[in-house]
Design a protein around this motif. Sequence first.
Motif, PDB file in Angstrom:
ATOM      1  N   UNK A   1      -2.609   2.724   3.560  1.00 46.93           N
ATOM      2  CA  UNK A   1      -3.551   2.608   4.721  1.00 46.93           C
ATOM      3  C   UNK A   1      -3.235   3.613   5.992  1.00 46.93           C
ATOM      4  N   UNK A   2      -2.125   4.392   5.776  1.00 46.59           N
ATOM      5  CA  UNK A   2      -1.721   5.351   6.541  1.00 46.59           C
ATOM      6  C   UNK A   2      -2.463   6.477   6.867  1.00 46.59           C
ATOM      7  N   UNK A   3      -2.578   7.347   7.684  1.00 46.23           N
ATOM      8  CA  UNK A   3      -3.194   8.653   7.749  1.00 46.23           C
ATOM      9  C   UNK A   3      -2.522   9.646   8.654  1.00 46.23           C
ATOM     10  N   UNK A   4      -2.393  10.618   8.220  1.00 49.68           N
ATOM     11  CA  UNK A   4      -1.775  11.900   8.927  1.00 49.68           C
ATOM     12  C   UNK A   4      -2.608  12.755   9.036  1.00 49.68           C
ATOM     13  N   UNK A   5      -3.035  13.189  10.282  1.00 46.69           N
ATOM     14  CA  UNK A   5      -3.881  14.168  11.002  1.00 46.69           C
ATOM     15  C   UNK A   5      -3.474  15.154  11.338  1.00 46.69           C
ATOM     16  N   UNK A   6      -3.978  16.575  11.211  1.00 46.79           N
ATOM     17  CA  UNK A   6      -3.735  17.784  11.977  1.00 46.79           C
ATOM     18  C   UNK A   6      -4.893  17.688  12.951  1.00 46.79           C
ATOM     19  N   UNK A   7      -4.513  17.464  14.401  1.00 44.66           N
ATOM     20  CA  UNK A   7      -5.287  17.281  15.500  1.00 44.66           C
ATOM     21  C   UNK A   7      -6.276  18.558  15.818  1.00 44.66           C
ATOM     22  N   UNK A   8      -5.437  19.599  15.331  1.00 47.25           N
ATOM     23  CA  UNK A   8      -6.225  20.898  15.875  1.00 47.25           C
ATOM     24  C   UNK A   8      -7.564  21.058  15.093  1.00 47.25           C
ATOM     25  N   UNK A   9      -7.492  20.454  13.980  1.00 46.70           N
ATOM     26  CA  UNK A   9      -8.701  20.738  13.020  1.00 46.70           C
ATOM     27  C   UNK A   9      -9.383  19.232  12.687  1.00 46.70           C
ATOM     28  N   UNK A  10      -8.702  18.164  12.904  1.00 46.42           N
ATOM     29  CA  UNK A  10      -9.181  16.859  12.632  1.00 46.42           C
ATOM     30  C   UNK A  10      -8.862  16.513  11.007  1.00 46.42           C
ATOM     31  N   UNK A  11      -8.241  17.283  10.285  1.00 41.76           N
ATOM     32  CA  UNK A  11      -8.047  17.178   8.988  1.00 41.76           C
ATOM     33  C   UNK A  11      -6.955  16.069   8.466  1.00 41.76           C
ATOM     34  N   UNK A  12      -7.273  15.433   7.563  1.00 45.54           N
ATOM     35  CA  UNK A  12      -6.489  14.353   7.138  1.00 45.54           C
ATOM     36  C   UNK A  12      -5.600  14.899   6.048  1.00 45.54           C
ATOM     37  N   UNK A  13      -4.183  15.037   6.288  1.00 48.03           N
ATOM     38  CA  UNK A  13      -3.365  15.765   5.430  1.00 48.03           C
ATOM     39  C   UNK A  13      -2.614  15.022   4.645  1.00 48.03           C
TER      40      UNK A  13
ATOM     41  N   UNK B   1      -3.009  14.201   1.410  1.00 46.46           N
ATOM     42  CA  UNK B   1      -2.808  14.932   0.206  1.00 46.46           C
ATOM     43  C   UNK B   1      -1.549  15.797   0.279  1.00 46.46           C
ATOM     44  N   UNK B   2      -1.149  16.264   1.137  1.00 46.12           N
ATOM     45  CA  UNK B   2       0.465  16.991   1.345  1.00 46.12           C
ATOM     46  C   UNK B   2       1.577  16.244   0.991  1.00 46.12           C
ATOM     47  N   UNK B   3       1.324  14.733   0.923  1.00 47.75           N
ATOM     48  CA  UNK B   3       2.536  13.996   0.855  1.00 47.75           C
ATOM     49  C   UNK B   3       2.315  13.247  -0.543  1.00 47.75           C
ATOM     50  N   UNK B   4       1.426  13.208  -1.140  1.00 49.25           N
ATOM     51  CA  UNK B   4       1.110  12.443  -2.442  1.00 49.25           C
ATOM     52  C   UNK B   4       1.734  13.273  -3.519  1.00 49.25           C
ATOM     53  N   UNK B   5       2.750  12.505  -4.435  1.00 52.39           N
ATOM     54  CA  UNK B   5       3.298  13.012  -5.243  1.00 52.39           C
ATOM     55  C   UNK B   5       2.356  12.852  -6.501  1.00 52.39           C
ATOM     56  N   UNK B   6       2.253  14.154  -7.256  1.00 52.94           N
ATOM     57  CA  UNK B   6       1.519  14.210  -8.506  1.00 52.94           C
ATOM     58  C   UNK B   6       2.181  14.313  -9.899  1.00 52.94           C
TER      59      UNK B   6
ATOM     60  N   UNK C   1       0.845  -1.348  -0.197  1.00 51.29           N
ATOM     61  CA  UNK C   1       0.013   0.016  -0.086  1.00 51.29           C
ATOM     62  C   UNK C   1       0.908   1.424  -0.110  1.00 51.29           C
ATOM     63  N   UNK C   2       2.154   1.268   0.546  1.00 53.95           N
ATOM     64  CA  UNK C   2       2.911   2.263   0.218  1.00 53.95           C
ATOM     65  C   UNK C   2       2.807   3.227   1.537  1.00 53.95           C
ATOM     66  N   UNK C   3       3.616   4.159   1.833  1.00 58.51           N
ATOM     67  CA  UNK C   3       3.490   5.199   2.735  1.00 58.51           C
ATOM     68  C   UNK C   3       2.692   6.431   2.493  1.00 58.51           C
ATOM     69  N   UNK C   4       2.847   7.486   3.052  1.00 61.73           N
ATOM     70  CA  UNK C   4       1.926   8.701   3.180  1.00 61.73           C
ATOM     71  C   UNK C   4       1.978   9.284   1.613  1.00 61.73           C
ATOM     72  N   UNK C   5       2.935   9.084   0.939  1.00 56.55           N
ATOM     73  CA  UNK C   5       3.294   9.472  -0.475  1.00 56.55           C
ATOM     74  C   UNK C   5       2.336   8.649  -1.646  1.00 56.55           C
ATOM     75  N   UNK C   6       1.622   7.569  -0.971  1.00 56.41           N
ATOM     76  CA  UNK C   6       0.873   6.605  -2.018  1.00 56.41           C
ATOM     77  C   UNK C   6      -0.542   6.965  -1.974  1.00 56.41           C
ATOM     78  N   UNK C   7      -1.383   7.148  -3.012  1.00 53.14           N
ATOM     79  CA  UNK C   7      -2.695   7.502  -3.015  1.00 53.14           C
ATOM     80  C   UNK C   7      -3.742   6.185  -2.301  1.00 53.14           C
TER      81      UNK C   7
END
Length: 150
Positions: free
Chosen positions: A131-143, A145-150, A122-128
Amino acid sequence: MLNFTTEQIVFQEVPDEVSLAYTISGCPLGCKGCHSADSWQRQSGKSLTRDYFYQRLKTYQGLISCVLFLGGEWQADKLLSLLKLAKSQKLHTCLYSGLDNIPVQLKAELTYLKTGRWNAELGGLDSPITNQRFFDLRTGECLNYRFVRT
């Protein structure tokens, strides 16, 4: 006692942050293909005492904006003390965990949280498809998209 195998300044692991990062030894997960397998032994590395950590925060004062722990949730009380110390120095805090859920008391001291075991297919945070998730806990937003290469 928390031990660490690496201490470094990193720029990509937490978006928009310059982080002082510690790879904590003793991870009980043992994910196949882990890039930090050398840190699996609990007593490997150097002791991350509160005094040592405080001195490192002072050394990098004004140069870092975040402290990142790669693991350590398996010793929640010890990690909690260091998270509180970092926050008292006006720093953001982040935990990279292989677990999907971490103790509530740790979550309360974190700005960012990465969850999910390493899965090579499945790859790491740079994979679309990770299974891994990176959250800003202040807002609850899953970030992720900030890691995925386009």
